[in-house]
Scaffold this active site. Structure first.
Site, mmCIF file in Angstrom:
data_model
loop_
_atom_site.group_PDB
_atom_site.id
_atom_site.type_symbol
_atom_site.label_atom_id
_atom_site.label_comp_id
_atom_site.label_asym_id
_atom_site.label_seq_id
_atom_site.Cartn_x
_atom_site.Cartn_y
_atom_site.Cartn_z
ATOM 1 N N ILE A 55 0.614 -1.075 -0.041
ATOM 2 C CA ILE A 55 -0.010 -0.021 0.062
ATOM 3 C C ILE A 55 0.859 1.224 -0.041
ATOM 4 O O ILE A 55 0.497 2.179 -0.700
ATOM 5 C CB ILE A 55 -1.045 0.107 1.349
ATOM 6 C CG1 ILE A 55 -1.702 -1.201 1.306
ATOM 7 C CG2 ILE A 55 -1.825 1.176 1.249
ATOM 8 C CD1 ILE A 55 -2.569 -1.378 2.605
ATOM 9 N N THR A 57 5.226 2.664 0.350
ATOM 10 C CA THR A 57 6.484 2.329 0.932
ATOM 11 C C THR A 57 7.135 3.641 1.225
ATOM 12 O O THR A 57 6.920 4.517 0.510
ATOM 13 C CB THR A 57 7.432 1.757 -0.391
ATOM 14 O OG1 THR A 57 7.286 2.868 -1.462
ATOM 15 C CG2 THR A 57 7.007 0.655 -1.017
ATOM 16 N N GLY A 58 7.591 3.636 2.502
ATOM 17 C CA GLY A 58 8.003 4.715 3.248
ATOM 18 C C GLY A 58 9.297 4.742 3.666
ATOM 19 O O GLY A 58 10.103 3.696 3.499
ATOM 20 N N GLU A 60 10.347 5.090 6.959
ATOM 21 C CA GLU A 60 10.342 4.038 8.069
ATOM 22 C C GLU A 60 9.910 2.756 7.811
ATOM 23 O O GLU A 60 10.169 1.879 8.757
ATOM 24 C CB GLU A 60 9.692 4.813 9.333
ATOM 25 C CG GLU A 60 10.147 6.320 9.242
ATOM 26 C CD GLU A 60 11.344 6.263 10.168
ATOM 27 O OE1 GLU A 60 11.940 5.630 10.797
ATOM 28 O OE2 GLU A 60 12.012 7.473 10.054
ATOM 29 N N ALA A 61 8.744 2.594 7.119
ATOM 30 C CA ALA A 61 7.968 1.347 7.104
ATOM 31 C C ALA A 61 7.505 1.121 5.779
ATOM 32 O O ALA A 61 7.094 2.008 4.728
ATOM 33 C CB ALA A 61 7.138 1.139 8.033
ATOM 34 N N ASP A 189 2.777 13.385 15.679
ATOM 35 C CA ASP A 189 3.117 13.374 14.337
ATOM 36 C C ASP A 189 1.539 13.650 13.516
ATOM 37 O O ASP A 189 1.526 13.208 12.381
ATOM 38 C CB ASP A 189 3.542 12.339 13.574
ATOM 39 C CG ASP A 189 4.440 12.664 12.091
ATOM 40 O OD1 ASP A 189 4.411 13.738 11.680
ATOM 41 O OD2 ASP A 189 4.601 11.532 11.422
ATOM 42 N N ASN A 194 -1.611 11.638 7.990
ATOM 43 C CA ASN A 194 -1.842 10.621 9.009
ATOM 44 C C ASN A 194 -3.416 10.504 9.493
ATOM 45 O O ASN A 194 -3.446 10.018 10.551
ATOM 46 C CB ASN A 194 -0.864 10.516 10.152
ATOM 47 C CG ASN A 194 0.485 10.313 9.687
ATOM 48 O OD1 ASN A 194 0.618 9.505 8.865
ATOM 49 N ND2 ASN A 194 1.755 10.988 10.358
ATOM 50 N N ASP A 206 -0.798 5.801 12.018
ATOM 51 C CA ASP A 206 0.567 6.235 12.128
ATOM 52 C C ASP A 206 0.916 6.614 13.744
ATOM 53 O O ASP A 206 1.261 7.697 14.039
ATOM 54 C CB ASP A 206 1.147 7.262 11.202
ATOM 55 C CG ASP A 206 2.576 7.212 10.868
ATOM 56 O OD1 ASP A 206 3.114 6.419 11.658
ATOM 57 O OD2 ASP A 206 3.100 7.958 10.129
HETATM 58 N N1 LIG Z 1 -4.538 0.071 8.651
HETATM 59 C C1 LIG Z 1 -4.143 0.760 7.482
HETATM 60 N N2 LIG Z 1 -5.047 0.339 6.406
HETATM 61 C C2 LIG Z 1 -4.783 0.912 5.282
HETATM 62 N N3 LIG Z 1 -4.015 1.771 4.799
HETATM 63 C C3 LIG Z 1 -3.091 1.995 5.786
HETATM 64 C C4 LIG Z 1 -2.937 1.401 7.124
HETATM 65 N N4 LIG Z 1 -1.981 1.965 7.853
HETATM 66 C C5 LIG Z 1 -1.243 2.622 6.859
HETATM 67 N N5 LIG Z 1 -1.875 2.761 5.880
HETATM 68 C C6 LIG Z 1 -1.351 3.538 4.600
HETATM 69 O O1 LIG Z 1 0.260 3.461 4.374
HETATM 70 C C7 LIG Z 1 0.517 4.649 4.566
HETATM 71 C C8 LIG Z 1 1.771 4.775 5.482
HETATM 72 O O2 LIG Z 1 1.511 4.193 6.790
HETATM 73 P P1 LIG Z 1 2.060 5.343 8.174
HETATM 74 O O3 LIG Z 1 1.617 6.488 8.230
HETATM 75 O O4 LIG Z 1 1.558 4.513 9.397
HETATM 76 O O5 LIG Z 1 3.291 4.812 7.835
HETATM 77 P P2 LIG Z 1 4.782 5.773 7.980
HETATM 78 O O6 LIG Z 1 5.486 5.602 9.337
HETATM 79 O O7 LIG Z 1 4.179 7.347 7.735
HETATM 80 O O8 LIG Z 1 5.456 5.597 7.023
HETATM 81 P P3 LIG Z 1 6.909 6.456 6.378
HETATM 82 O O9 LIG Z 1 6.811 7.893 7.026
HETATM 83 O O10 LIG Z 1 7.948 5.918 6.132
HETATM 84 O O11 LIG Z 1 5.926 6.751 5.059
HETATM 85 C C9 LIG Z 1 -0.488 5.469 4.960
HETATM 86 O O12 LIG Z 1 -0.463 6.750 4.410
HETATM 87 C C10 LIG Z 1 -1.759 4.902 4.639
HETATM 88 O O13 LIG Z 1 -1.786 5.299 3.169
HETATM 89 MG MG LIG Z 2 2.583 8.362 8.091
#
Ligand SMILES: Nc1ncnc2c1ncn2[C@@H]1O[C@H](COP(=O)(O)OP(=O)(O)OP(=O)(O)O)[C@@H](O)[C@H]1O
Ligand SMILES: [Mg+2]
Length: 260
Positions: A55, A57-58, A60-61, A189, A194, A206
């Site tokens: 979904i 690729t970031g 951190e995760a 954050d 988020n 997040d």
């Molecule tokens: N439970 C979920 N269901 C559906 N989509 C999700 C869910 N959690 C996260 N996502 C999707 O994944 C994206 C990244 O998730 P999240 O914000 O938790 O990670 P992050 O820590 O911001 O990662 P990074 O900062 O490295 O991108 C979100 O913007 C959202 O689009």
């Molecule tokens: Mg995020």
């Protein structure tokens, strides 16, 4: 697509020293061999049937859409171990009474980080806030409710305008009241990145960096969150000062009967 057989095969090939294009691609998708073993365990324990598409690729995760053995969609967040800014994470861990001791190597910091996100989501969910329901955390992997419809992930507030902005704002303020003053967690954050929009309603995501009020920097994180929230609400046509937001959230959080 990764099912149990595929994960098993990848682990075996990695252990066998194979480093071809597919193995490199798998690695780029955050799957070092320890992470593959963690995913394998979660499959054995019936939390995950298979991982489907990515979904997000970031930095951190990576977040994957997955399916559990009952056929329900779930979201699997896999924290990067190699490239994550784990030193930056200390600031949010140190002083959190829930994690008084943690070892300072990458893998333990990231394990605690994933557990922290799990605990934050759990506390907020219990307080009645709209957040993804957390299912399990193990090492650098967090399994939670999939936020979306028919397998389609919900868009971020950054990328869409809710149909009924006023109703959306009301629900958002309710949830944030429950998060900050019901569960007693400062998100740390908060932004339009988020907050997801599912069926016209907000879902706050997040929460790895979230801290309880006891944390030494909680007030600073809170102030920053409120400034950003004020901007988010302004984009939705509602003007609030930071001072007004504090009052509104406090009121709504306490109404929910939380333990603030
Ligand atoms: N439970 C979920 N269901 C559906 N989509 C999700 C869910 N959690 C996260 N996502 C999707 O994944 C994206 C990244 O998730 P999240 O914000 O938790 O990670 P992050 O820590 O911001 O990662 P990074 O900062 O490295 O991108 C979100 O913007 C959202 O689009
Ligand atoms: Mg995020």
């Amino acid at each position: 697509m990764y099912d149990m057989r595929k994960v098993e095969e990848l682990i075996a090939r990695w252990e066998n020293g194979e480093r071809d294009a597919e193995m490199r691609k798998v690695r780029n998708e955050v799957f070092d061999v320890l992470t593959l073993r963690t995913i394998y365990k979660l499959m054995e324990q019936k939390y995950i049937l298979r991982l489907e598409g990515v979904i997000s690729t970031g930095k951190e995760a990576n977040v994957f859409r997955a399916v559990d053995p009952s056929g329900e969609y779930i979201a699997v967040k896999v924290y990067r171990v190699e490239t994550s800014e784990f030193r930056h994470m200390w600031k949010y861990l140190e002083g959190d009474p829930r994690f008084a001791r943690f070892r300072r190597n990458k893998r333990s910091v990231i394990r605690v980080w994933a557990k922290k996100e799990y605990k934050n989501l759990e506390a907020c969910f219990r307080a009645g806030a709209s957040v993804p329901y957390p299912i399990v955390s193990r090492d650098n992997v967090l399994v939670m409710e999939f936020v979306g419809e028919d397998g389609e992930p919900a868009p971020r507030l950054k990328d869409c305008v809710p149909d009924d902005p006023d109703g959306f704002v009301e629900e958002l303020l309710d949830s944030l009241g429950k998060i900050y003053y019901g569960a007693g967690i400062v998100h740390a954050d908060l932004s339009e990145y988020n907050i997801l929009v599912r069926g016209g309603s907000p879902v706050v995501i997040d929460m790895g960096q979230g801290v309880p009020w006891e944390h030494p920097f909680a007030i600073d994180f809170f102030r920053r969150d409120m400034e950003r929230l004020s901007a988010v609400l302004s984009d939705l046509g509602r003007e609030y000062t930071v001072g007004e937001l504090v009052k509104v959230l406090e009121e709504r959080g306490k109404k929910g009967g939380g333990k603030a």
